[in-house]
Design an enzyme around this catalytic site. Structure first.
Site, mmCIF file in Angstrom:
data_model
loop_
_atom_site.group_PDB
_atom_site.id
_atom_site.type_symbol
_atom_site.label_atom_id
_atom_site.label_comp_id
_atom_site.label_asym_id
_atom_site.label_seq_id
_atom_site.Cartn_x
_atom_site.Cartn_y
_atom_site.Cartn_z
ATOM 1 N N SER A 1 0.748 -1.086 0.212
ATOM 2 C CA SER A 1 0.002 0.095 0.051
ATOM 3 C C SER A 1 0.809 1.274 -0.115
ATOM 4 O O SER A 1 1.741 1.360 -0.946
ATOM 5 C CB SER A 1 -1.059 -0.140 1.192
ATOM 6 O OG SER A 1 -2.206 0.816 0.883
ATOM 7 N N HIS B 1 -7.789 -5.629 -0.135
ATOM 8 C CA HIS B 1 -6.513 -4.999 0.127
ATOM 9 C C HIS B 1 -5.783 -5.439 1.372
ATOM 10 O O HIS B 1 -6.310 -5.157 2.475
ATOM 11 C CB HIS B 1 -6.853 -3.418 0.404
ATOM 12 C CG HIS B 1 -5.675 -2.476 0.682
ATOM 13 N ND1 HIS B 1 -4.989 -2.116 -0.580
ATOM 14 C CD2 HIS B 1 -5.210 -1.620 1.591
ATOM 15 C CE1 HIS B 1 -4.027 -1.182 -0.210
ATOM 16 N NE2 HIS B 1 -4.255 -1.076 1.030
HETATM 17 C C1 GTR Z 1 -5.484 4.740 1.471
HETATM 18 C C2 GTR Z 1 -4.789 5.306 0.343
HETATM 19 C C3 GTR Z 1 -4.127 4.493 -0.595
HETATM 20 C C4 GTR Z 1 -3.195 3.290 0.183
HETATM 21 C C5 GTR Z 1 -3.806 2.900 1.469
HETATM 22 C C6 GTR Z 1 -2.878 2.094 2.464
HETATM 23 O O1 GTR Z 1 -6.225 5.260 2.317
HETATM 24 O O2 GTR Z 1 -5.841 6.031 -0.194
HETATM 25 O O3 GTR Z 1 -3.359 5.135 -1.365
HETATM 26 O O4 GTR Z 1 -1.796 3.770 0.500
HETATM 27 O O5 GTR Z 1 -4.384 4.101 2.171
HETATM 28 O O6 GTR Z 1 -1.946 2.765 2.734
HETATM 29 O O7 GTR Z 1 -3.415 1.364 3.251
#
Ligand code: GTR
Length: 432
Positions: free
Chosen positions: A271, A412
């Protein structure tokens, strides 16, 4: 374009705080809404000269692209190292994890003062190897103690309370709860990494730059006095730059440790920390492999698709992550002189693995696949085979040679399945 008028009512008086501040266009998560776009060529120089040789790529086009990513996206990395840089091995336990591993803790000092900027590096290496261990190095979100429940790991300080996957600064005196140890162990799979003969090394991103707007006035950015989120120069670095810088300082230590193979260090990240790992590998050629998981916007995903998280959305929500210049492209991605396939191309000819999760439309899995595909011409220049497929593979179907890719079922996250693919890829690229 949406416009918002923010009004602050303070003590009965009306103060106009920001007039006509642009609000980002809403995210698209419908493939049929992706507009037509043109990707900038990795192998054509800004003056129009085509790049036909590795020599020309390395002498002209690669520095040109690095310069564009520096100026327009991530900001400048300080050229010189702090004079006070030093390593202090604070603990070594050769009987860690039931005797299977050696745990090392190293404080990397950036300032001479005892309360100055520093980072804590945690390393596990497998016991019983005859040769120095290749290393997976990555930043963590919640402190080194979050990557494994091992009670021997020094607790991060200042302690940040973990609650429903969010940072919550603990009030002074909050007792450290033992269950905070290992909260991200599933995402690190340390036993699996060790069992395949690799070492694992990690640093808490907060040690480098706390992940908040004010973070640019603390720790490493403060050391270099590069300015706050709004006050800095347009091409000054943001948190991504400071995080990537810290990965390079971890590499500085790894290169001094004879038990580790500094020629085989894979930098990885999930991420936001995947974005930082990509930028670290693009700048620092000592990283021999890159692995990103769900790195999305500002990571492996193409910005010009404007699918999922966009440049405007990310800059609005995280004004401290990228250079201020990146805001020029808020809802104007077509004007970006670069796109993320060219960032991936900067890693050539080193092995590169991009991973996505099908349910993570915010990170744009297809955009990540296309980013990896767009880097192939530069790998081909070096005689390296890229993905080996023309279209996005099906779910849970890893593909690729020197560029690897998979799109996992699910959300995610970084899972045991993802780690199994990263380890397969590393073993294939680096046979024993
Ligand atoms: C989210 C962000 C993403 C990603 C994510 C993370 O809020 O929009 O770009 O980086 O966080 O780091 O889990």
């Amino acid at each position: 374009m949406n416009r918002s008028l923010r009004v602050l009512v303070a003590g009965g008086s009306l103060a106009l705080v920001s007039l006509l501040a642009a609000a980002p266009n809403p995210a698209i998560t419908d493939e049929t809404k992706v507009p037509p776009y043109t990707l900038p060529e990795p192998l054509v120089c800004a003056d129009g000269t085509p790049v036909r040789t590795v020599a020309m790529w390395e002498a002209k086009r690669r520095p040109e692209l690095r310069g564009l990513f520096t100026r327009e996206v991530y900001g400048r990395t300080p050229a010189s190292l702090p004079a006070a840089l030093r390593f202090e091995v604070t603990a070594v336990d050769r009987g860690a994890l039931g005797g299977t591993a050696t745990r090392k803790e190293v404080t990397v000092w950036f300032a001479a003062k005892a309360d100055g900027a520093r980072m804590h590096l945690l390393i596990y290496q497998p016991n019983g190897r005859k040769t120095p261990a290749p290393v997976f190095l990555g930043l963590n979100f919640f402190g080194n103690h979050s990557v494994h429940a091992d009670p021997g790991i020094r607790l991060a300080s200042p302690f940040i309370y973990y609650d429903a996957d969010r940072y919550r600064p603990a009030a002074p005196g909050t007792p450290v709860k033992s269950e905070q140890r290992g909260v991200h162990a599933e995402k690190w799979q340390i036993e699996a990494v060790l069992a395949r003969g690799f070492a694992t090394a990690t640093v808490w991103c907060h040690d480098l730059c706390p992940d908040r707007v004010g973070g640019l006035g603390e720790n490493v950015p403060a050391l270099f006095a590069t300015g706050g989120a709004e006050q800095r120069a347009g091409d000054a670095w943001g948190a991504m730059g400071a995080w990537a810088w810290g990965l390079s300082r971890a590499m500085d230590y790894l290169a001094t440790d004879p038990e580790l193979d500094a020629r085989r260090v894979a930098v990885h990240g999930f991420s936001r920390l995947g974005k930082a790992a990509l930028w670290a590998a693009a700048q620092d050629e000592r990283f021999a492999m890159l692995v990103s998981m769900g790195s999305g916007c500002g990571g492996a995903a193409l910005s010009k698709r404007i699918y999922g998280e966009t440049v405007a959305i990310i800059n609005d929500k995280f004004p401290h992550w990228f250079a201020k210049n990146f805001r020029r492209y808020n809802d104007r991605e077509s004007e970006l002189p670069v796109d993320q396939h060219q960032l991936l191309a900067l890693i050539a000819p080193r092995p590169l693995y991009v991973a996505s999760a099908h349910g993570d439309s915010w990170s744009d899995p297809r955009g990540e696949f296309l980013g990896a595909q767009g880097a192939e011409p530069v790998y081909a220049l070096y005689g390296k085979k890229g993905l080996g497929v023309n279209a996005m593979p099906g779910l849970d179907t890893p593909v690729g040679a020197t560029i690897g890719y998979h799109n996992r079922t699910g959300k995610h996250d970084v899972t045991a399945y993802d780690w199994a693919q990263f380890l397969n890829f590393a073993e294939r690229c680096w046979p024993r």
